[in-house]
Design a protein around this motif. Structure first.
Motif, mmCIF file in Angstrom:
data_model
loop_
_atom_site.group_PDB
_atom_site.id
_atom_site.type_symbol
_atom_site.label_atom_id
_atom_site.label_comp_id
_atom_site.label_asym_id
_atom_site.label_seq_id
_atom_site.Cartn_x
_atom_site.Cartn_y
_atom_site.Cartn_z
ATOM 1 N N THR A 12 0.852 -1.196 0.000
ATOM 2 C CA THR A 12 0.000 0.000 0.000
ATOM 3 C C THR A 12 0.886 1.244 0.000
ATOM 4 O OG1 THR A 12 -1.797 -1.129 1.151
ATOM 5 C CG2 THR A 12 -1.754 1.280 1.289
ATOM 6 N N THR A 13 0.657 2.124 -0.962
ATOM 7 C CA THR A 13 1.511 3.297 -1.177
ATOM 8 C C THR A 13 0.653 4.511 -1.547
ATOM 9 O OG1 THR A 13 3.249 1.803 -2.007
ATOM 10 C CG2 THR A 13 3.491 4.162 -2.490
ATOM 11 N N PRO A 14 0.929 5.674 -0.926
ATOM 12 C CA PRO A 14 1.960 5.960 0.078
ATOM 13 C C PRO A 14 1.470 5.660 1.493
ATOM 14 C CG PRO A 14 0.857 7.985 -0.544
ATOM 15 C CD PRO A 14 0.238 6.905 -1.394
ATOM 16 N N LYS A 15 2.441 5.373 2.373
ATOM 17 C CA LYS A 15 2.161 5.183 3.796
ATOM 18 C C LYS A 15 3.155 6.057 4.559
ATOM 19 C CE LYS A 15 2.556 0.772 4.527
ATOM 20 N NZ LYS A 15 3.167 0.298 3.288
ATOM 21 N N PRO A 16 2.716 7.123 5.168
ATOM 22 C CA PRO A 16 3.630 8.071 5.813
ATOM 23 C C PRO A 16 4.588 7.416 6.807
ATOM 24 C CG PRO A 16 1.440 9.007 5.698
ATOM 25 C CD PRO A 16 1.322 7.580 5.257
ATOM 26 N N GLY A 17 5.888 7.562 6.543
ATOM 27 C CA GLY A 17 6.929 7.092 7.437
ATOM 28 C C GLY A 17 7.186 5.602 7.401
ATOM 29 N N LEU A 18 6.471 4.857 6.554
ATOM 30 C CA LEU A 18 6.557 3.397 6.538
ATOM 31 C C LEU A 18 7.132 2.891 5.222
ATOM 32 C CD1 LEU A 18 3.027 2.836 8.047
ATOM 33 C CD2 LEU A 18 5.177 2.223 9.193
ATOM 34 N N VAL A 19 7.662 1.686 5.253
ATOM 35 C CA VAL A 19 8.154 1.054 4.028
ATOM 36 C C VAL A 19 6.979 0.800 3.094
ATOM 37 C CG1 VAL A 19 9.265 -1.002 3.073
ATOM 38 C CG2 VAL A 19 10.101 -0.010 5.227
ATOM 39 N N ASP A 20 7.132 1.208 1.839
ATOM 40 C CA ASP A 20 6.125 0.926 0.819
ATOM 41 C C ASP A 20 6.825 0.792 -0.523
ATOM 42 O OD1 ASP A 20 6.644 3.550 -0.008
ATOM 43 O OD2 ASP A 20 4.870 4.372 0.978
ATOM 44 N N LEU A 76 -7.938 -1.095 -3.775
ATOM 45 C CA LEU A 76 -7.467 -1.579 -2.485
ATOM 46 C C LEU A 76 -6.266 -0.770 -2.005
ATOM 47 C CD1 LEU A 76 -7.731 -5.480 -2.407
ATOM 48 C CD2 LEU A 76 -8.407 -3.905 -0.596
ATOM 49 N N ASN A 77 -5.415 -0.343 -2.936
ATOM 50 C CA ASN A 77 -4.273 0.469 -2.535
ATOM 51 C C ASN A 77 -4.727 1.781 -1.912
ATOM 52 O OD1 ASN A 77 -1.196 1.190 -2.831
ATOM 53 N ND2 ASN A 77 -2.341 2.954 -3.595
#
Length: 465
Positions: A197-205, A372-373
């Motif tokens: 799932t992209t974008p995800k603030p501060g997380l690996v994506d 879904l993303n």
């Protein structure tokens, strides 16, 4: 699993059923001259031929045969099933060379453990039953000793009770293992959908590694692949301990959870990608196995309540033992300081953040037609606006975490909802400020898992599975 109950049938009923089957075959040959016939029944020893597990096995066999027709472009001209106390039967008339058709049906019989219970006859247009040996295919083997089945049947080498128990063991194990595979695959899919799932603030994506310098997307892929067989084992632990209390089950899955952590660290060369999810998703997989074995309802509310019953007592006991002297993790130290219980508290309460915020949000965004993303990205912000994320607290402190939560809640309360470009800007800011809401990411994966389970149930209800 379905109970094995049914009415014993007499020899006369069995003989009548055979005569009726022969008559149906004769009628089909007259209606479809030139067609080959496929007649399917189950090999079930003993006087009870019809019970829930047998019907389930019969339907599985019908699906396997139909899929074999489809993949080999065999045109079906006629199909009919007959379910009666003397057993389940299916009959097809198809346009196919009988010898080729016999080879295709032998492949179904020999293709798996359940296929050993399938009796699939192929009749040529003249009504002759084709044999395996005519194609050079070995004869069927005995369920008990693996000798030629015909020899054991002729000599009555094994009593009907032994054959009955082996037959039912095959059925039970087949459907249990099939469900374990499905749940493990779904769990792995949930992990991959979360990280993708992209974008995800501060997380690996898929765009970047977020506020992390020791991991990237491929660490998560490697970890997810390594964990799938462990989620399968956790489901099967739920099955094996179906007669125990939920609290006892939770104690029994601790060690398998440690083995899953070992597999994760081996796959990622020591990087912690999914430790929190091994705990939470492991509980969910075990609860699914427990529910499956006990034929319990699997709706979201019942399932999450079971997760809470499993974890609540042990989590309370674990936290009650934490002192300033023995606190080992940041989460334990935070609990002493603030009373925050993190993901353990979520599990002990039946994942209320997922139940009340994550899943309703994902359902809503999917119903609105989002991908879904995109639905996942907005669901993460929804969770971020309601969850006290201990990962954020560990990196930035309580005040910053409160500010992040308030900002996310305010953004999700506005209309229109944030666009992906706005979330990308937030992502860059979180990276600069070293903010990583990993707790919310774990809850997003749980949300995906429950959503996939709901979609599966809906497809089954609609006859699509």
């Amino acid at each position: 699993m379905p109970e094995i109950t049914g009415r014993p049938v007499s020899l006369e009923e069995i003989l009548d059923a055979r005569e009726q089957r022969a008559e149906r075959q004769r009628t089909a040959r007259e209606q479809f001259p030139g067609a080959a016939l496929v007649s399917f029944t189950l090999n079930i020893a003993g006087p009870v031929k019809l019970f829930a597990l047998a019907e389930q096995s019969f339907q599985e066999g019908c699906r396997s045969i139909a899929r074999q027709f489809e993949r080999n472009r065999v045109a079906v001209q006629f199909y009919k099933t007959c379910i009666q106390p003397a057993g389940c039967e299916a009959l097809w008339a198809v346009d196919c060379d009988p010898l080729r058709l016999k080879a295709l049906m032998c492949a179904v019989e020999d293709g798996g453990r359940l296929g050993r219970l399938f009796d699939i006859d192929v009749l040529n247009p003249e009504g002759e039953i084709l044999s395996r040996t005519g194609l050079g295919i070995p004869r069927r083997r005995c369920l008990i000793c693996d000798r030629p089945a015909r020899e054991c049947a002729r000599s009555r080498a094994h009593g009907p009770e032994l054959l009955w128990h082996e037959t039912n063991r095959i059925m039970r194990e087949y459907f249990t293992e099939k469900r374990a595979d499905e749940i493990a695959a779904m769990a792995g899919k949930s992990l991959l959908y979360e990280v993708s799932t992209t974008p995800k603030p501060g997380l690996v994506d898929r765009a970047n590694s977020g506020a992390h310098h020791d991991m990237d997307l491929f660490h998560f892929i490697d970890s997810s692949a390594a964990l799938i067989p462990h989620f399968r084992q956790l489901f099967l632990m739920g099955v094996r301990h179906a007669q125990d209390s939920p609290q006892r089950l939770f104690g029994c899955i601790r060690y398998p959870g440690m083995l899953a952590e070992d597999a994760m660290f081996a796959a990622t060369k020591g990087v912690n990608t999914h430790k929190g999810l091994i705990f939470s998703l492991g509980i969910l997989c075990a609860a699914l196995g427990y529910s499956f074995a006990n034929a319990l309802p699997c709706d979201t509310g019942t399932l999450l309540s079971l997760c809470g019953k499993m974890a609540s007592l042990s989590v309370k006991q674990d936290l009650d033992r934490v002192t300033a002297q023995n606190a080992r993790t940041f989460g334990e130290r935070l609990y002493l300081q603030t009373g925050s219980t993190g993901i353990r508290g979520e599990a002990a309460s039946g994942f209320p953040s997922v139940r009340h915020y994550g899943l309703p949000a994902l359902r809503r965004f999917m119903a609105e037609g989002k991908s879904l993303n995109d639905a996942g990205a907005l669901t993460l912000l929804t969770l971020l606006g309601h969850v006290e994320d201990t990962n954020v607290i560990s990196r930035r402190g309580l005040r910053a975490a409160q500010s992040v939560r308030e900002e996310a809640a305010e953004r999700m309360a506005r209309e229109p909802l944030p666009e992906l470009d706005e979330i990308r800007v937030l992502d860059q800011r979180f990276i600069r400020e070293n903010i990583s809401p990993g707790g919310c990411a774990d809850l997003l994966a749980i949300t995906f898992m429950l959503y996939f389970l709901e979609q599966e149930a809906q497809d089954t209800a609609n006859g699509e599975k």
